[in-house]
Design a protein around this motif. Structure first.
Motif, PDB file in Angstrom:
ATOM      1  N   GLN A 495       0.989  -1.306  -0.098  1.00 34.21           N
ATOM      2  CA  GLN A 495      -0.111  -0.127  -0.160  1.00 34.21           C
ATOM      3  C   GLN A 495       0.862   1.188   0.250  1.00 34.21           C
ATOM      4  OE1 GLN A 495      -3.123  -0.244  -0.132  1.00 34.21           O
ATOM      5  NE2 GLN A 495      -3.793  -2.307   0.821  1.00 34.21           N
ATOM      6  N   LEU A 496       1.915   1.217   0.810  1.00 30.18           N
ATOM      7  CA  LEU A 496       3.022   2.252   0.766  1.00 30.18           C
ATOM      8  C   LEU A 496       3.467   2.699  -0.616  1.00 30.18           C
ATOM      9  CD1 LEU A 496       4.223   4.453   2.501  1.00 30.18           C
ATOM     10  CD2 LEU A 496       6.135   2.770   2.918  1.00 30.18           C
ATOM     11  N   GLU A 497       3.811   1.715  -1.311  1.00 31.49           N
ATOM     12  CA  GLU A 497       4.389   1.883  -2.738  1.00 31.49           C
ATOM     13  C   GLU A 497       3.225   2.391  -3.570  1.00 31.49           C
ATOM     14  OE1 GLU A 497       6.790   1.717  -5.951  1.00 31.49           O
ATOM     15  OE2 GLU A 497       7.142   1.570  -3.824  1.00 31.49           O
ATOM     16  N   ALA A 498       1.985   2.097  -3.535  1.00 32.96           N
ATOM     17  CA  ALA A 498       0.829   2.544  -4.172  1.00 32.96           C
ATOM     18  C   ALA A 498       0.950   4.164  -3.966  1.00 32.96           C
ATOM     19  CB  ALA A 498      -0.319   1.906  -4.017  1.00 32.96           C
ATOM     20  N   LEU A 499       1.036   4.505  -2.596  1.00 34.18           N
ATOM     21  CA  LEU A 499       0.955   6.028  -2.259  1.00 34.18           C
ATOM     22  C   LEU A 499       2.033   6.581  -2.845  1.00 34.18           C
ATOM     23  CD1 LEU A 499      -0.890   7.564  -0.665  1.00 34.18           C
ATOM     24  CD2 LEU A 499       0.569   7.232   1.375  1.00 34.18           C
ATOM     25  N   HIS A 500       3.224   5.987  -2.741  1.00 30.84           N
ATOM     26  CA  HIS A 500       4.547   6.626  -3.338  1.00 30.84           C
ATOM     27  C   HIS A 500       4.034   6.920  -5.261  1.00 30.84           C
ATOM     28  CE1 HIS A 500       7.295   7.261  -0.597  1.00 30.84           C
ATOM     29  NE2 HIS A 500       7.238   5.982  -0.113  1.00 30.84           N
ATOM     30  N   MET A 501       3.812   5.917  -5.761  1.00 31.03           N
ATOM     31  CA  MET A 501       3.409   6.117  -7.138  1.00 31.03           C
ATOM     32  C   MET A 501       2.363   7.081  -7.334  1.00 31.03           C
ATOM     33  SD  MET A 501       5.576   3.891  -8.451  1.00 31.03           S
ATOM     34  CE  MET A 501       4.707   3.930 -10.251  1.00 31.03           C
ATOM     35  N   ALA A 502       1.219   7.276  -6.414  1.00 32.75           N
ATOM     36  CA  ALA A 502       0.348   8.090  -6.849  1.00 32.75           C
ATOM     37  C   ALA A 502       1.025   9.637  -6.657  1.00 32.75           C
ATOM     38  CB  ALA A 502      -0.827   8.129  -5.752  1.00 32.75           C
TER      39      ALA A 502
END
Length: 602
Positions: A495-502
């Motif tokens: 989930q943290l990676e998804a936030l970084h990508m956003a």
């Protein structure tokens, strides 16, 4: 808090009044004689919201049915009477009876919906004051009238600004923090939010805000994973019951109360604006070499949100200029690419400023040392030591107990055991924000920016104009909402990676050339970091005042969601007032039990 409405309401008002704590009995206004008295005796409300004043028999019935010390409140709406005078007064028919306050609300020109929103908000604040003010006054009056020793636990920006305020007031200040000195070259992961996050902080008149969702999308989706456009960064199956209860409290706040809470937070943003101006005037060294930049550009990709937020900024007195997309690109050439790509619906230049927070903390810490403050870095405080009566009488620190006249606790999202025994314990959870850094390429962005992307995972982003260690121009981008529950370390890496990508997607849309340069040089990956912001279910910050065992106070400040930096001087003023034995508006409006008292959990 229980409120009885005793009269018919317009159809468009009824949906607004759904939620806990409200009883609507329209038949009472035209019912049989004695019906309202019977309802008051049966339901025992805290508040009566009415258009007709009580008669003596109704007052007596209400008094007799309630506890002798229960504060009672009547809000009398004279919305149709242009000559009515708004006022409050006491009605006390006999000795030993509970206090009854009558407030006449004059609002003849508002819509019915606005009238009832204001009436309910007023009722909640007046009742809250009646319930909490006597105990607060007693605690403040018992404070020893001397400039004593103060231990501050936590060296984030809120507590450091507080420390400066207390030093200037003549207190002997000692600061404890589990992290290294913010001036040290330690890795960002060992610090809390202020030093561990990106090197930029912003003040605007909506920086500390209310986060309650909206009628279209519902409440904040704390339990929905980020990858499903929610806020949950923790593993849902690992959440404890107290964390689920926190979410439940956040989702059942009725719309009128959410609006009242947000109005209170925005009021203290106005206080903070004046306080920051006064602080920079009184302490000019704090504004030197910290990247201070005046003025914020707010950008929107959605014309509907642009219109609504522009109206909101006008109402707050924040607007300097409203810009079309073409005007944004003309006045801020660094955003020409975003305009060409169709990413802009328009912009608003507003009151505000940004600083490079790492340099600011270093300068503030140095100033405090010069003024005699003592720092204990890399020194965790495990909790409060209590005496046989349950009153705190020291701090448990590295297998010893240290004692001071007063204790000020501001641990951010890392309260844990430190806050056990306080009313704040369990109220503050973590919400992650992520950061990246871009080069500020020519034509350089000159003003820091807030970007709103409706419906995007990184919906709100701050872009702070900064410089690097060698003076190179940089942009620090921060965004994202990822709830971690009560444990700030409870982070799902996917989930943290998804936030970084956003957040990277926002950077690529609005600063495409800078994004590509950062990706090519490795700056994009190297600059990734995150911080965990302290968050409450109500979106209200916390200002708790409690007695300690030796005549002083334990004060807890925190839970400022995205606005710890913004409201730091307000928290400092509130703490200083408490240690003088004087009231401050936040003592009541940021009371830690405010939401629990409304739900009758306390």
């Amino acid at each position: 808090m229980l409120t009885l409405l005793d009269h018919s309401l317009p159809a468009d008002v009824l949906p607004f009044l759904h939620g806990p704590g409200l009883l609507h009995h329209p038949e009472l206004s035209a019912g049989r004689h004695g019906a309202r008295a019977a309802a008051l005796a049966s339901h025992r409300p805290d508040v009566l919201l009415t258009r007709t004043m009580l008669d003596p028999s109704e007052t007596a019935a209400w008094y007799e049915a309630t506890d002798a010390d229960a504060p009672l409140l009547v809000v009398l709406i004279d919305a149709d009477d242009e000559h009515a005078r708004e006022e409050s007064g006491q009605a006390t028919p006999g000795a030993g009876c509970p206090r009854l306050t009558v407030h006449r609300l004059k609002d003849p020109h508002g819509t019915e919906r606005a009238v009832y929103a204001r009436a309910l908000a007023l009722a909640e604040r007046l009742w809250l004051t009646a319930v909490t003010a006597p105990a607060l006054a007693a605690r403040l009056s018992a404070v020893r009238p001397f400039r004593g020793s103060v231990a501050l636990v936590g060296a984030g920006v809120v507590n450091l600004i507080t420390a400066l305020r207390l030093v200037r007031a003549g207190h002997a200040v000692t600061v404890y923090d589990r992290a290294p000195d913010p001036r040290a070259d330690a890795h960002w992961t060992v610090y809390g939010t202020s030093r561990g996050g990106g090197d930029g902080r912003m003040f605007t008149l909506t920086e500390t805000d209310g986060y309650h969702g909206n009628p279209q999308t519902g409440p904040i989706p704390y339990l929905r994973p980020l990858v499903d456009n929610g806020w949950c960064l923790a593993e849902p199956s690992a959440l404890r019951q107290e964390e689920l209860d926190w979410v439940h409290d956040s989702t059942r706040i009725p719309p009128w109360l959410a609006r009242a809470y947000t109005d209170d937070v925005l009021l203290f943003n106005q206080f903070a604006r004046r306080s920051w101006e006064e602080l920079f005037t009184a302490e000019p060294t704090l504004s030197r070499d910290v990247g201070l930049r005046d003025g914020i550009l707010r950008l929107y990709n959605d014309p509907v949100r642009l219109s609504a937020q522009t109206a909101r900024q006008w109402a707050l007195g924040a607007v300097r200029t409203v810009l079309s997309p073409a005007e944004v690109a003309k006045r801020h050439p660094a955003l020409t690419g975003a305009h060409t790509a169709g990413a802009l619906a328009g912009g608003v230049e507003v009151v505000g400023f940004t600083v490079q927070i790492h340099d600011f903390l270093a300068r503030l810490t140095g100033l405090l040392e010069e003024e005699g403050a003592v720092f204990h870095w890399e020194t965790p405080v495990e909790g409060l030591r209590t005496d046989p009566n349950g009153l705190p009488d020291g701090l448990r620190c590295q297998e010893e107990v240290v004692r001071f006249d007063h204790y000020v606790l501001s641990p951010g999202a890392y309260g844990g055991e430190l806050l056990r025994g306080t009313a704040t314990h369990g109220l503050i959870h973590g919400v992650i924000g992520v950061w990246l850094t871009l080069p500020n390429l020519a034509p350089q962005l000159m003003n820091s920016v807030k970007i709103s992307r409706s419906g995007h995972l990184a919906e709100d982003s701050n872009v702070t104009v900064t410089t690097g260690p060698d003076g190179e121009p940089l942009l620090v981008v921060g965004s994202g909402y990822g709830w971690t529950g009560a444990d700030p370390a409870h982070i799902d890496p996917i989930q943290l990676e998804a936030l970084h990508m956003a957040v990277e997607d926002t950077a690529a849309w609005f600063f495409p050339e800078a994004y590509e340069e950062a990706r090519r040089t490795g700056l994009l990956k190297e600059s990734r970091r995150h911080c965990v912001r302290p968050w409450t279910a109500s979106s209200l910050p916390v200002l708790e005042i409690a007695p300690n065992a030796h005549g002083g106070l334990v004060v807890v400040t925190g839970g400022h969601n995205t606005g710890g930096f913004a409201q730091a001087p307000v928290a400092a003023d509130a703490v200083a007032a408490a240690l003088r034995g004087e009231p401050h508006p936040t003592h009541i409006r940021y009371h830690p039990d405010r939401l629990r008292m409304f739900y009758r959990q306390r």
